[in-house]
Design a protein around this motif. Sequence first.
Motif, PDB file in Angstrom:
ATOM      1  N   MET A  17      33.019  10.517 -21.857  1.00 34.95           N
ATOM      2  CA  MET A  17      32.210   9.914 -22.915  1.00 34.95           C
ATOM      3  C   MET A  17      32.398  10.712 -24.203  1.00 34.95           C
ATOM      4  O   MET A  17      32.219  11.927 -24.243  1.00 34.95           O
ATOM      5  CB  MET A  17      30.730   9.930 -22.524  1.00 34.95           C
ATOM      6  CG  MET A  17      30.406   9.057 -21.330  1.00 34.95           C
ATOM      7  SD  MET A  17      30.499   7.303 -21.692  1.00 34.95           S
ATOM      8  CE  MET A  17      28.977   7.063 -22.596  1.00 34.95           C
ATOM      9  N   ILE A  18      32.736  10.016 -25.268  1.00 36.05           N
ATOM     10  CA  ILE A  18      33.014  10.654 -26.553  1.00 36.05           C
ATOM     11  C   ILE A  18      32.106  10.042 -27.607  1.00 36.05           C
ATOM     12  O   ILE A  18      32.046   8.822 -27.755  1.00 36.05           O
ATOM     13  CB  ILE A  18      34.484  10.424 -26.956  1.00 36.05           C
ATOM     14  CG1 ILE A  18      35.426  10.996 -25.891  1.00 36.05           C
ATOM     15  CG2 ILE A  18      34.772  11.072 -28.321  1.00 36.05           C
ATOM     16  CD1 ILE A  18      36.852  10.553 -26.042  1.00 36.05           C
ATOM     17  N   LEU A  19      31.411  10.883 -28.342  1.00 40.93           N
ATOM     18  CA  LEU A  19      30.549  10.388 -29.413  1.00 40.93           C
ATOM     19  C   LEU A  19      31.410   9.911 -30.576  1.00 40.93           C
ATOM     20  O   LEU A  19      32.257  10.643 -31.082  1.00 40.93           O
ATOM     21  CB  LEU A  19      29.613  11.498 -29.882  1.00 40.93           C
ATOM     22  CG  LEU A  19      28.698  11.148 -31.055  1.00 40.93           C
ATOM     23  CD1 LEU A  19      27.722  10.037 -30.669  1.00 40.93           C
ATOM     24  CD2 LEU A  19      27.927  12.378 -31.525  1.00 40.93           C
ATOM     25  N   VAL A  20      31.176   8.688 -30.999  1.00 40.89           N
ATOM     26  CA  VAL A  20      31.941   8.110 -32.101  1.00 40.89           C
ATOM     27  C   VAL A  20      31.185   8.266 -33.412  1.00 40.89           C
ATOM     28  O   VAL A  20      31.734   8.723 -34.420  1.00 40.89           O
ATOM     29  CB  VAL A  20      32.223   6.611 -31.838  1.00 40.89           C
ATOM     30  CG1 VAL A  20      32.904   5.971 -33.052  1.00 40.89           C
ATOM     31  CG2 VAL A  20      33.073   6.439 -30.587  1.00 40.89           C
ATOM     32  N   ILE A  21      29.905   7.891 -33.390  1.00 39.65           N
ATOM     33  CA  ILE A  21      29.150   7.882 -34.630  1.00 39.65           C
ATOM     34  C   ILE A  21      27.659   7.882 -34.325  1.00 39.65           C
ATOM     35  O   ILE A  21      27.237   7.405 -33.266  1.00 39.65           O
ATOM     36  CB  ILE A  21      29.560   6.659 -35.485  1.00 39.65           C
ATOM     37  CG1 ILE A  21      29.201   6.840 -36.966  1.00 39.65           C
ATOM     38  CG2 ILE A  21      28.990   5.369 -34.924  1.00 39.65           C
ATOM     39  CD1 ILE A  21      29.925   5.870 -37.872  1.00 39.65           C
ATOM     40  N   ARG A  22      26.885   8.409 -35.239  1.00 38.07           N
ATOM     41  CA  ARG A  22      25.439   8.510 -35.069  1.00 38.07           C
ATOM     42  C   ARG A  22      24.745   8.003 -36.324  1.00 38.07           C
ATOM     43  O   ARG A  22      25.230   8.206 -37.434  1.00 38.07           O
ATOM     44  CB  ARG A  22      25.059   9.973 -34.825  1.00 38.07           C
ATOM     45  CG  ARG A  22      23.575  10.224 -34.696  1.00 38.07           C
ATOM     46  CD  ARG A  22      23.269  11.691 -34.596  1.00 38.07           C
ATOM     47  NE  ARG A  22      23.445  12.372 -35.878  1.00 38.07           N
ATOM     48  CZ  ARG A  22      23.079  13.611 -36.090  1.00 38.07           C
ATOM     49  NH1 ARG A  22      22.549  14.312 -35.115  1.00 38.07           N
ATOM     50  NH2 ARG A  22      23.269  14.178 -37.257  1.00 38.07           N
ATOM     51  N   GLN A  23      23.583   7.383 -36.117  1.00 33.45           N
ATOM     52  CA  GLN A  23      22.790   6.877 -37.241  1.00 33.45           C
ATOM     53  C   GLN A  23      21.328   7.262 -37.045  1.00 33.45           C
ATOM     54  O   GLN A  23      20.765   7.008 -35.977  1.00 33.45           O
ATOM     55  CB  GLN A  23      22.907   5.354 -37.333  1.00 33.45           C
ATOM     56  CG  GLN A  23      22.033   4.696 -38.389  1.00 33.45           C
ATOM     57  CD  GLN A  23      22.594   4.829 -39.789  1.00 33.45           C
ATOM     58  OE1 GLN A  23      23.784   4.636 -40.018  1.00 33.45           O
ATOM     59  NE2 GLN A  23      21.745   5.135 -40.758  1.00 33.45           N
ATOM     60  N   GLU A  24      20.736   7.878 -38.047  1.00 34.28           N
ATOM     61  CA  GLU A  24      19.307   8.152 -38.002  1.00 34.28           C
ATOM     62  C   GLU A  24      18.562   6.953 -38.565  1.00 34.28           C
ATOM     63  O   GLU A  24      18.933   6.435 -39.623  1.00 34.28           O
ATOM     64  CB  GLU A  24      18.966   9.401 -38.830  1.00 34.28           C
ATOM     65  CG  GLU A  24      19.558  10.682 -38.302  1.00 34.28           C
ATOM     66  CD  GLU A  24      20.945  10.988 -38.822  1.00 34.28           C
ATOM     67  OE1 GLU A  24      21.389  12.128 -38.718  1.00 34.28           O
ATOM     68  OE2 GLU A  24      21.615  10.052 -39.332  1.00 34.28           O
TER      69      GLU A  24
END
Lengths: 117, 115
Positions: B45-52
């Motif tokens: 599992m690889i984190l692509v993008i995050r949004q607050e």
Amino acid sequence: GAVVSQHPSWVICKSGTSVKIECRSLDFQATTMFWYRQFPKQSLMLMATSNEGSKATYEQGVEKDKFLINHASLTLSTLTVTSAHPEDSSFYICSARDLRTGRTEAFFGQGTRLTVV
Amino acid sequence: AQTVTQSQPEMSVQEAETVTLSCTYDTSESDYYLFWYKQPPSRQMILVIRQEAYKQQNATENRFSVNFQKAAKSFSLKISDSQLGDAAMYFCAYYQKAAGNKLTFGGGTRVLVKP
């Protein structure tokens, strides 16, 4: 990003035996670790949440006596599948987070493919 | 309980083209985080993008960008200039600190990239 190492990557065991899967945070301290199960072509299903030094919290429907989780240190959690049966064959993934830092990302291990024969 | 829905089981895109993956979620909270994770054939599992959720500005990471519509509870991922290495399962995930610090995942969308 932080590194989580899961071992073994794959394991084959005989029905009725137990198998232990390790999840280690290599460069950070994991206050909380999560164990998931993933069936082919499906999403990750959370099995349990473990906090260091505390008993794990299991999701509804997950047998705590079958899936023993230990989180004795800030860098290691283990999942033991006891008296494994073919229906326990699956892909198991751990993830770890340090809640003290306020970071929201969870970091994942490489996963373990368990085959019970 | 929070739910995350990905309505597209599979999407196909030509190399160098753009593809958009849909994600909707259900929550009554105002403070939360949304993620897109990539799971290639290796299953890491690889984190692509995050949004607050408190940020109005859409997150971007190189060729990956999101369209976050808080009122509509929508969080789509756009992959621009698709590459063969983008072929993977993509999972949308919801996180709220108060909810046991758990990630809630959508069902996933498989992205196929045609050369």
